[in-house]
Scaffold this active site. Structure first.
Site: not given
Ligand code: FAD
Ligand code: SIN
Length: 519
Positions: A118, A233, A278, A337, A361, A372
């Site tokens: 990822e 996201h 991201r 997200h 979370e 993150r």
């Protein structure tokens, strides 16, 4: 608010049944646990929706040091390096704990654990199950283990609304069940209530998750930290659904590319291309959409006919929208997200209030910093769930249990409704922010947060995000200010209690517009 005093034999209360709550409850055995959860066990959680997997440096070319370096890079100068190192060092233990509880990870044809890639990971280190069904598999395995665990009593359909306190120490919680409101005494409470995506119109999170645990902790006086850092996201499936379905980053990890409706590969010139951090990709897509373009994920060449077997869940989500990812472009958009901020905790998951722990979370350990690294959150929740359980086991009942004292009545314990805040949050607390928009958000949210209306708790959480965002006059990680595009030379984490947040909001807002009342 007060309640009857807690006794030494009261069970530990764990609130929430995502990976954080389930892991904590199991790891506390044989200590008696009351696990309260709003829906059925494991439902209404982000955990059950997780696709990509869980990061762990188990590959032959990998180690915890490389994982730490990637985590710190993504965190953009705001990670707590010691806590991050401790959590990442426990990754193998977390995977072993999940396997012990029945979790079966995908394997390659030669029998080794399959590892996905990822964004911003320098190695393949994402363990997954059922292709893109990691979260559902974790939920199923842990929920089964909890049901079989004699020390855990599950109360489903229980909506926790307030912590009760005496002399600054937790004495229990107020919870709403079918029969009405009830007080449960406890001297040890663990919040595992998940993220805040439900505050936004466009989110991948279950829509009811607006940060109930953060609101409860804040109202009880706990310190919140890093509240401004909301991760968007880049690739939610663009549609009218609420929440939006996710198209996992692992799809880009397998080579899918981003195109606009002119056929331009607009990430081509960015370091890392589609696997840039991201926040970078989310801003690039946001800019395309703001400029009137549509954005698509193109998996046709890189994955093609393998899509259905590697990503069966995403293929189903696409099919429900009339899209075949092997042949069609997938329309995508950014969506709220993950929340890097939350209830400040230490390496044992202790909040600033005696008797209160937070995990998953809703907590902010400092692992993620300003942004993150993908698939680090399931890992953090599993590792910290075990850490919290160890810490609670070592705790002794306070010799002088404080007697409950009359305190201010809560402003509301009506059921919370995030709907009234979504428009203002979506408009002003999104991918790009500026002082003017943040001031408008604060002015709108403050009176609601101080009211006893159903939007009060969601407004209080949103207000905290807005105030932290207003005070951070720089752009860093997921927090992007168009009026302060540069980062300060040194990154600093910010922490505040609710009364400090409200004082800051009242200072920012014209005092004659807002009645000055206490929280
Ligand atoms: P959750 O799993 O959200 O659980 C919260 C629980 O608290 C729920 O049971 C909820 O009903 C309950 N609850 C909330 N409020 C109350 C209340 N007042 N009273 C009682 N119960 C309450 N992370 C990764 O590491 N890898 C991934 O691949 C990944 N994919 C993701 C995909 C999606 C679509 C989403 C939304 C997130 C993803 N994440 C991923 C992030 C990760 O899933 C979450 O950060 C993590 O699951 C949070 O776990 P949690 O236990 O803290 O909270
Ligand atoms: C994804 O699969 O893209 C989500 C992973 C994550 O949020 O960690």
């Amino acid at each position: 608010m007060n309640g009857p005093g807690a006794g030494p034999d009261d069970p530990v209360i764990v609130i929430g049944s995502g990976i954080a709550g389930l892991t904590t409850a199991l790891a506390l055995a044989p200590l008696p646990v009351l696990l309260l959860t709003r829906d059925c066990l494991g439902e209404g959680s982000s955990t059950a929706l997780a696709q990509g997997g869980i990061a762990a440096s188990v590959g032959a070319d990998d180690d915890a040091g490389l994982h730490l370096a990637d985590t710190l890079d993504a965190g953009d100068g705001l990670c707590d390096a010691d806590i991050a190192a401790t959590i990442l060092d426990h990754a193998v233990q977390a995977i072993a704990m999940l396997a012990r509880n029945g979790m079966i990870f995908d394997r390659d044809a030669d029998g080794t654990i399959a590892l996905g890639l990822e964004a911003a990971h320098s190695r393949r280190r994402i363990l997954h199950a059922g292709g893109d069904g990691t979260g559902a598999a974790i939920t199923e395995a842990l929920a089964r283990a909890v049901r079989a665990c004699p020390s855990v009593t599950v109360i489903a359909g229980a909506d926790a609304r307030r912590l009760t306190m005496a002399n600054g120490r937790v004495t229990g919680i107020m919870v709403h069940q079918a029969g009405g409101m009830r007080h449960i005494p406890a001297w040890r409470v663990v919040l595992a209530t998940g993220g805040i995506g439900g505050l936004f119109d466009a989110t991948t999170n279950p829509v009811g998750n607006y940060g109930a645990g953060v609101a409860m902790a804040a109202r009880a006086g706990a310190v919140l930290t890093d509240m401004e850092f909301v991760q968007f996201h880049p690739t939610a499936l663009a549609s009218n659904s609420h929440p939006l379905a996710l198209i996992s980053e692992a799809v880009r990890g397998e080579g899918a590319i981003l195109l606009n409706d002119l056929g331009q590969r607009f990430m081509d010139g960015t370091p890392g291309k589609e696997l840039a951090p991201r926040d970078v990709t989310a801003r690039a897509i946001h800019a395309q959409i703001k400029a009137g373009r549509r954005v698509f994920l193109d998996a046709r060449a890189a994955i093609g006919d393998r899509f259905g077997s590697r990503f069966p869940g995403i293929a189903r989500l696409c099919a429900a929208n009339g899209i075949d990812p092997a042949r069609d472009l997938i329309p995508v958009q950014p969506a709220a997200h993950y929340h890097m901020g939350g209830i400040l905790t230490d390496a044992q998951g202790r909040s600033s209030l005696p008797g209160l722990w937070a995990v998953g979370e809703c907590a902010s350990t400092g692992l993620h910093g300003a942004n993150r690294l993908a698939s680090n959150s399931l890992l953090e929740a599993a590792v910290m769930g075990m850490a919290v359980a160890r810490d609670i086991r070592d705790h002794r009942f306070p010799r002088r249990q404080p007697q409950p004292r009359p305190q201010l009545a809560p402003t509301t314990i009506a059921p919370a409704d995030p709907a009234p805040v979504r428009a203002v949050v979506s408009r002003h607390l999104g991918v790009l922010r500026d002082a003017e928009g943040l001031d408008m958000a604060i002015a709108e949210l403050l009176p609601l947060a101080l009211s006893d209306r159903p939007g009060a708790d969601p407004a209080l959480v949103a207000l905290s995000v807005a105030v932290f965002a207003r005070l951070r006059q720089e752009s860093r990680g997921a927090h992007s200010r168009t009026d302060f595009p540069a980062s300060q030379p040194i990154g600093t984490r910010h922490s505040m209690t609710l009364s400090q947040i409200i004082a800051a909001a009242q200072g920012i807002t014209a005092p004659d517009l807002v009645p000055a009342r206490s929280a």
